[in-house]
Design an enzyme around this catalytic site. Structure first.
Site, PDB file in Angstrom:
ATOM      1  N   ARG A  25       0.837  -1.213   0.000  1.00 49.23           N
ATOM      2  CA  ARG A  25       0.000   0.000   0.000  1.00 49.23           C
ATOM      3  C   ARG A  25       0.863   1.249   0.000  1.00 49.23           C
ATOM      4  O   ARG A  25       0.549   2.232  -0.682  1.00 49.23           O
ATOM      5  CB  ARG A  25      -0.935  -0.008   1.215  1.00 49.23           C
ATOM      6  CG  ARG A  25      -2.130  -0.947   1.059  1.00 49.23           C
ATOM      7  CD  ARG A  25      -2.791  -1.231   2.409  1.00 49.23           C
ATOM      8  NE  ARG A  25      -3.998  -2.033   2.283  1.00 49.23           N
ATOM      9  CZ  ARG A  25      -4.012  -3.346   2.055  1.00 49.23           C
ATOM     10  NH1 ARG A  25      -2.867  -3.999   1.903  1.00 49.23           N
ATOM     11  NH2 ARG A  25      -5.166  -3.998   1.971  1.00 49.23           N
ATOM     12  N   GLY A  91      -0.592 -11.365  -5.613  1.00 46.19           N
ATOM     13  CA  GLY A  91      -1.980 -11.040  -5.906  1.00 46.19           C
ATOM     14  C   GLY A  91      -2.353  -9.647  -5.444  1.00 46.19           C
ATOM     15  O   GLY A  91      -3.136  -8.951  -6.101  1.00 46.19           O
ATOM     16  N   ASP A 306      -4.991 -15.830   6.002  1.00 42.38           N
ATOM     17  CA  ASP A 306      -3.580 -16.216   5.977  1.00 42.38           C
ATOM     18  C   ASP A 306      -3.194 -17.049   7.196  1.00 42.38           C
ATOM     19  O   ASP A 306      -2.153 -17.720   7.192  1.00 42.38           O
ATOM     20  CB  ASP A 306      -2.688 -14.972   5.911  1.00 42.38           C
ATOM     21  CG  ASP A 306      -2.716 -14.313   4.547  1.00 42.38           C
ATOM     22  OD1 ASP A 306      -3.167 -14.961   3.576  1.00 42.38           O
ATOM     23  OD2 ASP A 306      -2.309 -13.145   4.441  1.00 42.38           O
ATOM     24  N   LYS A 333      -6.315 -18.368  -2.662  1.00 44.96           N
ATOM     25  CA  LYS A 333      -5.051 -17.692  -2.375  1.00 44.96           C
ATOM     26  C   LYS A 333      -3.986 -18.260  -3.322  1.00 44.96           C
ATOM     27  O   LYS A 333      -4.294 -18.698  -4.428  1.00 44.96           O
ATOM     28  CB  LYS A 333      -4.694 -17.878  -0.898  1.00 44.96           C
ATOM     29  CG  LYS A 333      -5.690 -17.212   0.055  1.00 44.96           C
ATOM     30  CD  LYS A 333      -5.738 -15.706  -0.140  1.00 44.96           C
ATOM     31  CE  LYS A 333      -6.685 -15.030   0.812  1.00 44.96           C
ATOM     32  NZ  LYS A 333      -6.702 -13.557   0.656  1.00 44.96           N
TER      33      LYS A 333
END
Length: 424
Positions: A25, A91, A306, A333
């Site tokens: 980010r 991803g 996760d 995932k």
């Protein structure tokens, strides 16, 4: 590369690397911003480098130093890349960059990735970007990469089922730079804490948006990101493996560099381990976990997909039954983590039942075995911790995939007593 792992007592402290989610980010926002930003203590891994390469291709000037990355942004005006953008195995990068490419006003970008990425669906995000004026096309018409993406992102209305929170994160990060107002109806949202992280970045940047909870967002266009100087916190997703290892009987592991006040959803793993009976002390930046008798319990992992590989391992060492529930997105995932963890732990002697949205794990001892990493960093790390408590020797095939998020994992495990040998 394979890892050969044996049982060991784990004691000591591990410095946790920076958050992958925050780092990517940060790279995206610094690139979209005006001026020069400084990202301190970023995660230097293959996934983060994929984000750097993608935003360089779109016009950002990025210098990657040992402790800080300097980014000169392109002020919301991405250029047409000279070549195909290959996001590798990331991803998160794929989805966020797809939104940025929709800001290209003339020309187009092509996005692809490795074999796993080319099987991962991003069709709902592509459909929303098309609703908003961009042009996004899957070259194989299957909702997966490669994608051809062109703008301009004009604004308007869209509805999305965010089976992956990355779809909504991409829309929210890039919508402020669109030509007009973007209105998003969120029909379904998994992994809400990752969206909370995104919104925290928007607040930090002074971006304006309006929301009805997490069900609808309105983001005015024509806004600007500003340059920043910000430190990346430690990664709770990576820390999960060492926090969990500390909870196994006889172990005593401290994880340094973690902030329990951060927005990362995987900080919930601390509570999961407490519920199973672990002895945990939390400090300002360090969490210490000491081994104890563990009890099975029900865990809703919707916000923390996760964590599924590691919590599946923990269920093997807990008394009774552990149910990992409400996490169907774990199937899309890096691999189908529900099926893979059930299959690989069964090779080690586990009794596991597969559900459409999770796993039921029955406690019992594990034995060493030959297992596959399936090119999934979190599967590999979870199996390595399982091997540290199994009888005999475990060989993990394809263990080099850990480099996408935690290149130093094996060294960190060895430093606290783990037995890991490398074989090619």
């Amino acid at each position: 590369m394979d890892w050969i792992c044996e049982a060991a007592t784990l004691r000591g402290s591990v410095e946790i690397p920076g958050s992958k989610s925050h780092t990517i980010r940060a790279v995206a926002i610094a690139s979209l911003a005006e001026g020069e930003s400084v990202i301190r203590q970023p995660l230097d891994s293959q996934d983060a480098r994929s984000a750097v390469a993608a935003y360089r291709a779109l016009g950002a000037a990025i210098e990657t130093g040992a402790d800080a990355w300097h980014v000169k942004g392109f002020a919301g005006k991405p250029r047409v890349p000279d070549d195909v953008i290959d996001v590798g195995n990331s991803g998160t990068t794929l989805n966020i960059v797809m939104g940025t490419c929709a800001l290209i006003e003339e020309g187009a970008a092509v996005l692809t990735g490795d074999a796993q990425i080319r099987r991962r669906p991003s069709g709902p995000l592509a459909a929303s970007l098309n609703d908003l004026g961009a042009s996004v096309r899957s070259t194989r018409n299957n909702g997966c990469p490669p994608f051809v993406v062109a703008g301009p992102w004009r604004g308007g209305d869209t509805a999305i089922e965010a089976v992956s929170s990355q779809y909504l994160t991409s829309l929210l990060l890039n919508a402020p730079l669109a030509q007009g107002e973007t209105r998003i109806d969120v029909a379904l949202l998994h992994e809400k804490p990752y969206v909370e992280m995104t919104l925290d970045w928007l607040r930090h940047e002074g971006i304006v948006w309006h929301a009805k909870g997490f069900a609808a967002f309105t983001v005015p266009g024509g806004q600007r990101y500003r340059a920043f100087d910000r430190r990346i916190p430690g990664d709770f997703s990576s820390a999960t493996f060492f926090l969990a290892a500390g909870a196994l009987p006889g172990n005593d592991v401290s994880c340094a560099g973690l902030d329990m006040n951060d927005t990362q959803g995987d900080r919930a793993v601390v509570e999961y381990l407490r519920r199973m009976g672990a002895d945990i002390e939390t400090g300002s930046e360090t969490i210490r976990v000491r081994g104890n008798t563990l009890k099975g319990c029900d865990l809703d992992l919707n916000a923390t997909p996760d964590a599924l590989p590691m919590m599946a391992v923990m269920g093997c060492f807990a008394e009774g039954e552990t149910r990992l529930l409400n996490v169907p997105q774990a199937r899309i995932k890096e691999t189908d983590r529900i099926a893979v963890m059930g299959r690989e732990l069964a090779k080690m002697g586990a009794h596991i039942e597969e559900l459409p949205d999770g796993l039921i794990v029955h406690g019992g001892a594990l034995r060493g075995a030959e297992v596959q990493g399936h090119g999934d960093h979190r599967v590999i790390m979870a199996l390595a911790v399982a091997a540290s408590r199994a009888t005999g020797v475990t060989r993990i095939h394809g263990a080099d995939a850990v480099a996408v998020t935690f290149p130093a994992f094996a060294a960190s495990l060895s430093a606290i007593g783990g037995i890991v040998e490398f074989q090619t």
